[in-house]
Write an enzyme that holds these catalytic residues in place. Structure first.
Site, mmCIF file in Angstrom:
data_model
loop_
_atom_site.group_PDB
_atom_site.id
_atom_site.type_symbol
_atom_site.label_atom_id
_atom_site.label_comp_id
_atom_site.label_asym_id
_atom_site.label_seq_id
_atom_site.Cartn_x
_atom_site.Cartn_y
_atom_site.Cartn_z
ATOM 1 N N GLY A 13 13.263 -4.495 17.218
ATOM 2 C CA GLY A 13 13.334 -3.566 18.944
ATOM 3 C C GLY A 13 14.495 -3.582 19.445
ATOM 4 O O GLY A 13 14.037 -3.430 20.548
ATOM 5 N N ILE A 83 -1.475 -0.775 10.993
ATOM 6 C CA ILE A 83 -2.079 0.766 11.161
ATOM 7 C C ILE A 83 -3.278 0.434 12.425
ATOM 8 O O ILE A 83 -3.689 -0.112 11.851
ATOM 9 C CB ILE A 83 -2.022 1.477 9.359
ATOM 10 C CG1 ILE A 83 -1.459 1.535 8.322
ATOM 11 C CG2 ILE A 83 -3.102 2.736 9.380
ATOM 12 C CD1 ILE A 83 -0.551 2.983 8.808
ATOM 13 N N LEU A 84 -3.127 1.102 12.392
ATOM 14 C CA LEU A 84 -4.206 1.006 13.811
ATOM 15 C C LEU A 84 -5.956 2.347 13.629
ATOM 16 O O LEU A 84 -4.924 3.271 12.581
ATOM 17 C CB LEU A 84 -3.538 1.861 15.612
ATOM 18 C CG LEU A 84 -2.555 0.973 15.815
ATOM 19 C CD1 LEU A 84 -1.414 1.877 16.819
ATOM 20 C CD2 LEU A 84 -2.516 -0.639 16.322
ATOM 21 N N ASN A 98 4.502 7.726 19.155
ATOM 22 C CA ASN A 98 5.288 6.769 18.081
ATOM 23 C C ASN A 98 6.994 7.602 17.712
ATOM 24 O O ASN A 98 7.216 8.733 18.300
ATOM 25 C CB ASN A 98 4.618 6.978 17.022
ATOM 26 C CG ASN A 98 5.039 6.250 15.426
ATOM 27 O OD1 ASN A 98 5.730 5.437 16.620
ATOM 28 N ND2 ASN A 98 5.639 6.501 14.810
ATOM 29 N N SER A 127 11.676 12.416 15.521
ATOM 30 C CA SER A 127 10.853 13.289 15.989
ATOM 31 C C SER A 127 10.033 11.530 17.179
ATOM 32 O O SER A 127 10.252 10.467 16.661
ATOM 33 C CB SER A 127 9.706 13.695 14.824
ATOM 34 O OG SER A 127 10.538 13.827 14.362
ATOM 35 N N ASP A 136 2.228 9.210 10.583
ATOM 36 C CA ASP A 136 2.834 10.091 11.130
ATOM 37 C C ASP A 136 2.918 11.362 11.090
ATOM 38 O O ASP A 136 3.154 12.574 11.046
ATOM 39 C CB ASP A 136 3.881 9.783 10.135
ATOM 40 C CG ASP A 136 4.733 8.417 9.733
ATOM 41 O OD1 ASP A 136 5.180 7.692 11.003
ATOM 42 O OD2 ASP A 136 5.392 8.319 8.687
HETATM 43 C C1 GRF Z 1 13.262 3.180 13.885
HETATM 44 O O1 GRF Z 1 13.905 3.587 13.368
HETATM 45 C C2 GRF Z 1 11.551 3.708 13.973
HETATM 46 O O2 GRF Z 1 11.827 5.056 13.780
HETATM 47 C C3 GRF Z 1 11.361 3.706 12.825
HETATM 48 O O3 GRF Z 1 10.907 2.109 12.789
HETATM 49 C C4 GRF Z 1 12.973 1.783 12.667
HETATM 50 C C5 GRF Z 1 11.936 0.423 14.228
HETATM 51 O O4 GRF Z 1 13.583 0.185 14.817
HETATM 52 N N1 GRF Z 1 9.636 3.868 13.440
HETATM 53 P P1 GRF Z 1 13.473 -0.714 16.114
HETATM 54 O O5 GRF Z 1 12.840 -2.254 15.574
HETATM 55 O O6 GRF Z 1 13.683 -0.509 17.866
HETATM 56 O O7 GRF Z 1 15.034 -1.367 16.123
#
Ligand code: GRF
Length: 193
Positions: A13, A83-84, A98, A127, A136
């Site tokens: 997080g 996956i939603l 995302n 991105s 994605d």
């Molecule tokens: C990030 O690199 C994000 O881009 C990817 O998962 C990772 C999550 O990291 N979808 P965090 O939990 O926000 O530290």
């Protein structure tokens, strides 16, 4: 009225924390009304310590009910690993975002840093995009770039890209929160600059 934001996580997080701290600034008209995890994620404790309402649901009915009761207007996925469904993506289209650690459409999915090095990419980055039914694959709204150095490893890239992510996602939130009108217009304005 502040923009009401829910954040969905599965892990540590750090992007969630960057969003919460950004929304807590006086000059940002946004409020994190819910952090939702699909498991006992590490980020849940962080969110709770920052005074944010939390919930854990691994089914879409539970997720929808929690989002509705928190009156979330936009949803930011931040390291959300489940996956939603197509129906969920359709129902929340235009309000569901995302962040991904590559320059989409390059390197969808996992292990993006190792794949960027293996592909001998000279630039890499992160991105933010609208979520669609294709993983994605929704329209890209903004990106931050860096150069890959010869000495970079997947670990050094992960660290440098994550620092960019912590700028990019709050900046999208700022774009959405600081403008009036309907959200698709905000998204256009946030666009590829
Ligand atoms: C990030 O690199 C994000 O881009 C990817 O998962 C990772 C999550 O990291 N979808 P965090 O939990 O926000 O530290």
């Amino acid at each position: 009225m502040p923009l009401k934001l829910a954040i969905m996580i599965s892990g540590r997080g750090s992007n969630m924390e960057a969003l919460i701290r950004y929304a807590q600034r006086d000059d940002v008209p946004a409020e994190v009304v819910l952090v939702l995890a699909d498991r006992k994620a590490k980020g849940i404790e962080t969110a709770s310590n920052l005074g944010i309402k939390i919930a854990i649901h691994d089914d879409e009915d539970g997720i929808r009910a929690a989002l509705e009761s928190a009156q979330a207007e936009v949803i930011f996925l931040a390291g959300y690993m489940r996956i939603l469904s197509r129906q969920f993506c359709d129902d929340y289209h235009g309000r569901l975002f995302n962040i991904h650690p590559s320059l989409l459409p390059r390197h969808k999915g996992l292990d993006t840093h190792a794949r960027a090095i293996a592909a001998k990419d000279s630039i890499h980055g992160c991105s933010v995009h609208l979520v669609s039914k294709d993983m994605d694959g929704g329209p890209v709204l903004n990106q931050l770039l860096l150069k890959i150095h010869p000495q970079d490893t997947p670990e050094t890239l992960a660290e440098r890209v994550l620092a960019l992510e912590h700028k990019l996602y709050p900046s999208l939130l700022g774009d959405l929160a600081k403008k009036d009108g309907n959200l698709p217009l905000h998204i256009e304005l946030a666009g590829l600059n």
